[in-house]
Design a protein around this motif. Structure first.
Motif, PDB file in Angstrom:
ATOM      1  N   GLU A  24      -8.642   9.330   2.190  1.00 40.86           N
ATOM      2  CA  GLU A  24      -7.230   9.311   1.678  1.00 40.86           C
ATOM      3  C   GLU A  24      -7.115   8.148   0.922  1.00 40.86           C
ATOM      4  N   GLU A  25      -6.835   8.157  -0.459  1.00 41.73           N
ATOM      5  CA  GLU A  25      -6.609   7.204  -1.211  1.00 41.73           C
ATOM      6  C   GLU A  25      -5.215   6.525  -1.162  1.00 41.73           C
ATOM      7  N   PHE A  26      -5.145   5.265  -1.300  1.00 41.82           N
ATOM      8  CA  PHE A  26      -3.778   4.546  -1.493  1.00 41.82           C
ATOM      9  C   PHE A  26      -4.035   3.659  -2.728  1.00 41.82           C
ATOM     10  N   LEU A  27      -2.800   3.584  -3.262  1.00 45.54           N
ATOM     11  CA  LEU A  27      -2.638   2.622  -4.222  1.00 45.54           C
ATOM     12  C   LEU A  27      -2.266   1.242  -3.672  1.00 45.54           C
ATOM     13  N   VAL A  28      -2.984   0.164  -4.105  1.00 45.25           N
ATOM     14  CA  VAL A  28      -2.703  -1.256  -3.447  1.00 45.25           C
ATOM     15  C   VAL A  28      -2.475  -2.355  -4.501  1.00 45.25           C
ATOM     16  N   TRP A  29      -1.507  -3.011  -4.504  1.00 44.95           N
ATOM     17  CA  TRP A  29      -1.091  -4.119  -5.532  1.00 44.95           C
ATOM     18  C   TRP A  29      -0.588  -5.185  -4.689  1.00 44.95           C
ATOM     19  N   PRO A  30      -0.758  -6.472  -5.560  1.00 44.19           N
ATOM     20  CA  PRO A  30      -0.357  -7.611  -4.541  1.00 44.19           C
ATOM     21  C   PRO A  30       1.141  -7.839  -4.611  1.00 44.19           C
ATOM     22  N   ALA A  31       1.452  -8.806  -3.435  1.00 42.37           N
ATOM     23  CA  ALA A  31       2.687  -9.040  -3.270  1.00 42.37           C
ATOM     24  C   ALA A  31       2.888 -10.741  -3.199  1.00 42.37           C
ATOM     25  N   ASP A  32       3.808 -11.112  -3.695  1.00 39.85           N
ATOM     26  CA  ASP A  32       3.851 -12.767  -3.595  1.00 39.85           C
ATOM     27  C   ASP A  32       4.597 -13.225  -2.232  1.00 39.85           C
ATOM     28  N   ARG A  33       4.511 -14.607  -1.909  1.00 38.59           N
ATOM     29  CA  ARG A  33       4.932 -14.958  -0.746  1.00 38.59           C
ATOM     30  C   ARG A  33       6.402 -14.625  -0.492  1.00 38.59           C
ATOM     31  N   LEU A  34       7.170 -14.923  -1.605  1.00 39.86           N
ATOM     32  CA  LEU A  34       8.605 -14.609  -1.328  1.00 39.86           C
ATOM     33  C   LEU A  34       8.834 -13.231  -0.994  1.00 39.86           C
ATOM     34  N   THR A  35       8.197 -12.309  -1.650  1.00 40.13           N
ATOM     35  CA  THR A  35       8.556 -10.949  -1.425  1.00 40.13           C
ATOM     36  C   THR A  35       7.899 -10.567  -0.171  1.00 40.13           C
ATOM     37  N   LEU A  36       6.837 -11.313   0.377  1.00 36.81           N
ATOM     38  CA  LEU A  36       6.196 -10.947   1.799  1.00 36.81           C
ATOM     39  C   LEU A  36       7.412 -11.553   2.721  1.00 36.81           C
ATOM     40  N   ASP A  37       7.945 -12.615   2.493  1.00 32.41           N
ATOM     41  CA  ASP A  37       9.118 -13.128   3.403  1.00 32.41           C
ATOM     42  C   ASP A  37      10.372 -12.115   3.522  1.00 32.41           C
ATOM     43  N   MET A  38      10.832 -11.592   2.231  1.00 28.12           N
ATOM     44  CA  MET A  38      11.832 -10.669   2.244  1.00 28.12           C
ATOM     45  C   MET A  38      11.416  -9.464   2.962  1.00 28.12           C
TER      46      MET A  38
ATOM     47  N   PHE B 229       0.821  -1.268  -0.092  1.00 28.44           N
ATOM     48  CA  PHE B 229       0.004  -0.088  -0.173  1.00 28.44           C
ATOM     49  C   PHE B 229       0.983   1.253  -0.105  1.00 28.44           C
ATOM     50  N   GLU B 230       0.520   2.414  -0.770  1.00 28.82           N
ATOM     51  CA  GLU B 230       1.484   3.481  -0.978  1.00 28.82           C
ATOM     52  C   GLU B 230       0.233   4.639  -0.817  1.00 28.82           C
ATOM     53  N   SER B 231       0.383   5.708   0.060  1.00 26.69           N
ATOM     54  CA  SER B 231      -0.446   6.844  -0.283  1.00 26.69           C
ATOM     55  C   SER B 231      -0.276   7.628  -1.524  1.00 26.69           C
ATOM     56  N   VAL B 232      -1.426   7.793  -2.196  1.00 24.16           N
ATOM     57  CA  VAL B 232      -1.494   8.642  -3.451  1.00 24.16           C
ATOM     58  C   VAL B 232      -1.005  10.021  -3.061  1.00 24.16           C
ATOM     59  N   ASP B 233      -1.177  10.524  -2.080  1.00 24.23           N
ATOM     60  CA  ASP B 233      -0.509  12.014  -1.693  1.00 24.23           C
ATOM     61  C   ASP B 233       0.569  12.184  -1.031  1.00 24.23           C
ATOM     62  N   GLY B 234       1.191  11.100  -0.660  1.00 22.58           N
ATOM     63  CA  GLY B 234       2.514  10.910  -0.023  1.00 22.58           C
ATOM     64  C   GLY B 234       2.684  11.414   1.379  1.00 22.58           C
ATOM     65  N   TYR B 235       1.499  12.044   1.806  1.00 25.46           N
ATOM     66  CA  TYR B 235       1.428  12.685   3.337  1.00 25.46           C
ATOM     67  C   TYR B 235      -0.179  12.479   4.013  1.00 25.46           C
ATOM     68  N   ALA B 236       0.152  12.296   5.071  1.00 24.82           N
ATOM     69  CA  ALA B 236      -1.513  12.242   5.645  1.00 24.82           C
ATOM     70  C   ALA B 236      -2.186  13.729   5.972  1.00 24.82           C
ATOM     71  N   ASN B 237      -3.304  13.635   5.743  1.00 28.04           N
ATOM     72  CA  ASN B 237      -4.193  14.787   5.740  1.00 28.04           C
ATOM     73  C   ASN B 237      -5.289  14.583   6.891  1.00 28.04           C
ATOM     74  N   PRO B 238      -5.164  14.866   7.859  1.00 30.93           N
ATOM     75  CA  PRO B 238      -6.085  14.687   9.102  1.00 30.93           C
ATOM     76  C   PRO B 238      -7.432  15.383   8.889  1.00 30.93           C
ATOM     77  N   GLU B 239      -7.559  16.212   8.025  1.00 31.07           N
ATOM     78  CA  GLU B 239      -8.579  16.871   7.448  1.00 31.07           C
ATOM     79  C   GLU B 239      -9.738  16.160   6.684  1.00 31.07           C
ATOM     80  N   VAL B 240      -8.913  15.138   5.950  1.00 31.33           N
ATOM     81  CA  VAL B 240      -9.697  14.247   5.140  1.00 31.33           C
ATOM     82  C   VAL B 240      -9.939  12.841   5.462  1.00 31.33           C
TER      83      VAL B 240
END
Length: 153
Positions: free
Chosen positions: A56-70, A42-53
């Motif tokens: 807040e959107e995040f980009l989300v993409w899958p990770a495989d098991r090897l990547t999770l382990d690393m 997960f990665e913030s679209v804006d790059g910083y938190a905005n407590p007023e909103v």
């Protein structure tokens, strides 16, 4: 409520585990968490938190098991260092993310950097974050002390 009880209650209401925190600035900015029960970056679209909103959107993409382990291995190196740092045993300049401080951390960084880049087909989701109290501090091997519940953007 006990740590396990609070954790279980949150999981029962749709919150999911965060395995790794890669960046924090006034809130989670990036990392690796379960989305629909599967590991995803997960990665913030804006790059910083905005407590007023609260949408807040995040980009989300899958990770495989090897990547999770690393990712978890690198996270554990950080957690071990952080415990020593907070205990006053080591200085900030010994952070394993400093080039050349920890060879394995650096090796994992090279392997993980490409995985941490959002692909063009990354989904846009909005998390609802919940922190929970637990003994041992904020950064433990099983992940940081907060959970997200995801919904479409």
């Amino acid at each position: 409520m006990s740590e396990r009880g609070e954790w279980a209650r949150l999981l029962e209401t749709g919150f999911e585990q965060v395995y790794v925190e890669n960046d924090w600035y006034d809130g989670p900015r990036s990392g690796l968490a379960s989305v629909g029960g599967m590991p995803h970056y997960f990665e913030s679209v804006d790059g910083y938190a905005n407590p007023e909103v609260d949408t807040e959107e995040f980009l989300v993409w899958p990770a495989d098991r090897l990547t999770l382990d690393m990712e978890r291995e690198q996270w554990n190196i950080f957690c071990s260092w952080n415990a020593r740092y907070e205990g006053g045993e080591v200085a900030a300049d010994t952070h394993p993310g400093g080039d050349g401080v920890d060879a394995r951390y650096d090796e994992l960084q090279v392997l993980l950097d490409p995985q941490r880049r959002a692909p063009a087909d990354a989904r846009h989701l909005v998390p609802e974050w919940r922190s929970y109290e637990r003994p041992g501090g904020r950064y433990l091997p099983e992940g940081p002390d907060y959970l997200p519940r995801w919904r479409p953007a």
